[in-house]
Write a protein that holds these residues in place. Structure first.
Motif, PDB file in Angstrom:
ATOM      1  N   ASN A  13      37.103  37.609  45.714  1.00 20.26           N
ATOM      2  CA  ASN A  13      35.651  37.810  45.713  1.00 20.26           C
ATOM      3  C   ASN A  13      35.010  37.042  44.556  1.00 20.26           C
ATOM      4  O   ASN A  13      33.804  37.053  44.411  1.00 20.26           O
ATOM      5  CB  ASN A  13      35.298  39.287  45.655  1.00 20.26           C
ATOM      6  N   ASP A  14      35.837  36.391  43.735  1.00 15.38           N
ATOM      7  CA  ASP A  14      35.380  35.558  42.624  1.00 15.38           C
ATOM      8  C   ASP A  14      34.547  36.336  41.609  1.00 15.38           C
ATOM      9  O   ASP A  14      33.673  35.775  40.961  1.00 15.38           O
ATOM     10  CB  ASP A  14      34.616  34.344  43.153  1.00 15.38           C
ATOM     11  N   GLN A  15      34.840  37.622  41.482  1.00 12.30           N
ATOM     12  CA  GLN A  15      34.144  38.450  40.509  1.00 12.30           C
ATOM     13  C   GLN A  15      34.901  38.441  39.190  1.00 12.30           C
ATOM     14  O   GLN A  15      35.852  37.688  39.003  1.00 12.30           O
ATOM     15  CB  GLN A  15      33.988  39.880  41.060  1.00 12.30           C
ATOM     16  N   TRP A  16      34.535  39.341  38.314  1.00 16.58           N
ATOM     17  CA  TRP A  16      35.024  39.411  36.946  1.00 16.58           C
ATOM     18  C   TRP A  16      36.519  39.151  36.823  1.00 16.58           C
ATOM     19  O   TRP A  16      37.324  39.853  37.393  1.00 16.58           O
ATOM     20  CB  TRP A  16      34.684  40.793  36.364  1.00 16.58           C
ATOM     21  N   GLN A  17      36.872  38.119  36.127  1.00 12.24           N
ATOM     22  CA  GLN A  17      38.245  37.742  35.789  1.00 12.24           C
ATOM     23  C   GLN A  17      39.128  37.423  36.996  1.00 12.24           C
ATOM     24  O   GLN A  17      40.353  37.384  36.879  1.00 12.24           O
ATOM     25  CB  GLN A  17      38.905  38.831  34.935  1.00 12.24           C
ATOM     26  N   ALA A  18      38.533  37.199  38.160  1.00 14.56           N
ATOM     27  CA  ALA A  18      39.336  36.873  39.348  1.00 14.56           C
ATOM     28  C   ALA A  18      40.161  35.614  39.123  1.00 14.56           C
ATOM     29  O   ALA A  18      41.285  35.502  39.621  1.00 14.56           O
ATOM     30  CB  ALA A  18      38.437  36.714  40.566  1.00 14.56           C
ATOM     31  N   TYR A  19      39.622  34.674  38.367  1.00 15.82           N
ATOM     32  CA  TYR A  19      40.343  33.428  38.109  1.00 15.82           C
ATOM     33  C   TYR A  19      41.634  33.673  37.336  1.00 15.82           C
ATOM     34  O   TYR A  19      42.536  32.830  37.342  1.00 15.82           O
ATOM     35  CB  TYR A  19      39.457  32.413  37.371  1.00 15.82           C
ATOM     36  N   ARG A  20      41.756  34.835  36.671  1.00 18.01           N
ATOM     37  CA  ARG A  20      42.989  35.208  35.979  1.00 18.01           C
ATOM     38  C   ARG A  20      43.825  36.163  36.821  1.00 18.01           C
ATOM     39  O   ARG A  20      45.038  36.047  36.887  1.00 18.01           O
ATOM     40  CB  ARG A  20      42.682  35.898  34.654  1.00 18.01           C
ATOM     41  N   VAL A  21      43.168  37.150  37.431  1.00 20.46           N
ATOM     42  CA  VAL A  21      43.871  38.219  38.127  1.00 20.46           C
ATOM     43  C   VAL A  21      44.567  37.730  39.391  1.00 20.46           C
ATOM     44  O   VAL A  21      45.734  38.051  39.634  1.00 20.46           O
ATOM     45  CB  VAL A  21      42.905  39.387  38.454  1.00 20.46           C
TER      46      VAL A  21
ATOM     47  N   ILE B 173      45.535  39.799  50.791  1.00 18.51           N
ATOM     48  CA  ILE B 173      45.059  40.665  49.709  1.00 18.51           C
ATOM     49  C   ILE B 173      43.643  40.216  49.446  1.00 18.51           C
ATOM     50  O   ILE B 173      43.385  39.046  49.184  1.00 18.51           O
ATOM     51  CB  ILE B 173      45.935  40.509  48.449  1.00 18.51           C
ATOM     52  N   ILE B 174      42.716  41.161  49.537  1.00 15.08           N
ATOM     53  CA  ILE B 174      41.288  40.831  49.467  1.00 15.08           C
ATOM     54  C   ILE B 174      40.669  41.401  48.197  1.00 15.08           C
ATOM     55  O   ILE B 174      40.889  42.558  47.859  1.00 15.08           O
ATOM     56  CB  ILE B 174      40.536  41.383  50.680  1.00 15.08           C
ATOM     57  N   GLY B 175      39.859  40.586  47.516  1.00 14.62           N
ATOM     58  CA  GLY B 175      39.049  41.069  46.406  1.00 14.62           C
ATOM     59  C   GLY B 175      39.706  40.887  45.057  1.00 14.62           C
ATOM     60  O   GLY B 175      40.630  40.121  44.888  1.00 14.62           O
ATOM     61  N   ASN B 176      39.197  41.657  44.125  1.00 11.45           N
ATOM     62  CA  ASN B 176      39.683  41.585  42.762  1.00 11.45           C
ATOM     63  C   ASN B 176      39.718  42.974  42.136  1.00 11.45           C
ATOM     64  O   ASN B 176      40.200  43.147  41.046  1.00 11.45           O
ATOM     65  CB  ASN B 176      38.774  40.663  41.933  1.00 11.45           C
ATOM     66  N   ALA B 177      39.172  43.948  42.844  1.00 16.75           N
ATOM     67  CA  ALA B 177      39.150  45.340  42.375  1.00 16.75           C
ATOM     68  C   ALA B 177      38.467  45.491  41.028  1.00 16.75           C
ATOM     69  O   ALA B 177      38.827  46.307  40.218  1.00 16.75           O
ATOM     70  CB  ALA B 177      40.560  45.918  42.332  1.00 16.75           C
TER      71      ALA B 177
END
Length: 97
Positions: free
Chosen positions: A36-44, A92-96
């Motif tokens: 979802n390219d939300q908070w810290q998705a680029y790391r998680v 696996i969808i999202g970033n939670a």
């Protein structure tokens, strides 16, 4: 006469549509990641990929950038076709976050 409607605050919701069946194993499976390219998705999301590949060496995790990223992009009705065309066994969808 007035009618009052009370809602149960316990946080339960009625299940009207069940989730897709779960995989019985990750051995020889291909897993897609939809961010979802939300908070810290680029790391998680890359970390999730790394963890799964380490713990389940028989599965293949597609790179995070295989599919378009962002809330609007993963909610697009055409995304189902893109995921299906990629031939993944699960996503696996999202970033939670």
């Amino acid at each position: 006469m007035e009618h009052l409607i009370f809602f149960d605050p316990a946080g339960r919701t009625q299940i009207t549509h069940s989730h897709a069946p779960r995989l019985d194993t990750l051995q020889n499976k291909c897993i897609g990641l939809l961010s979802n390219d939300q908070w810290q998705a680029y790391r998680v999301m890359p970390f999730i990929k790394e963890c799964l590949e380490t713990q389940f060496p028989g599965c293949r995790i597609m790179p995070v950038d295989t599919f378009p990223q962002g809330v609007a992009q993963i909610a697009d009705p055409g995304m189902v076709g893109k995921v299906t065309a990629a031939g993944v066994d699960a996503v696996i969808i999202g970033n939670a976050s």
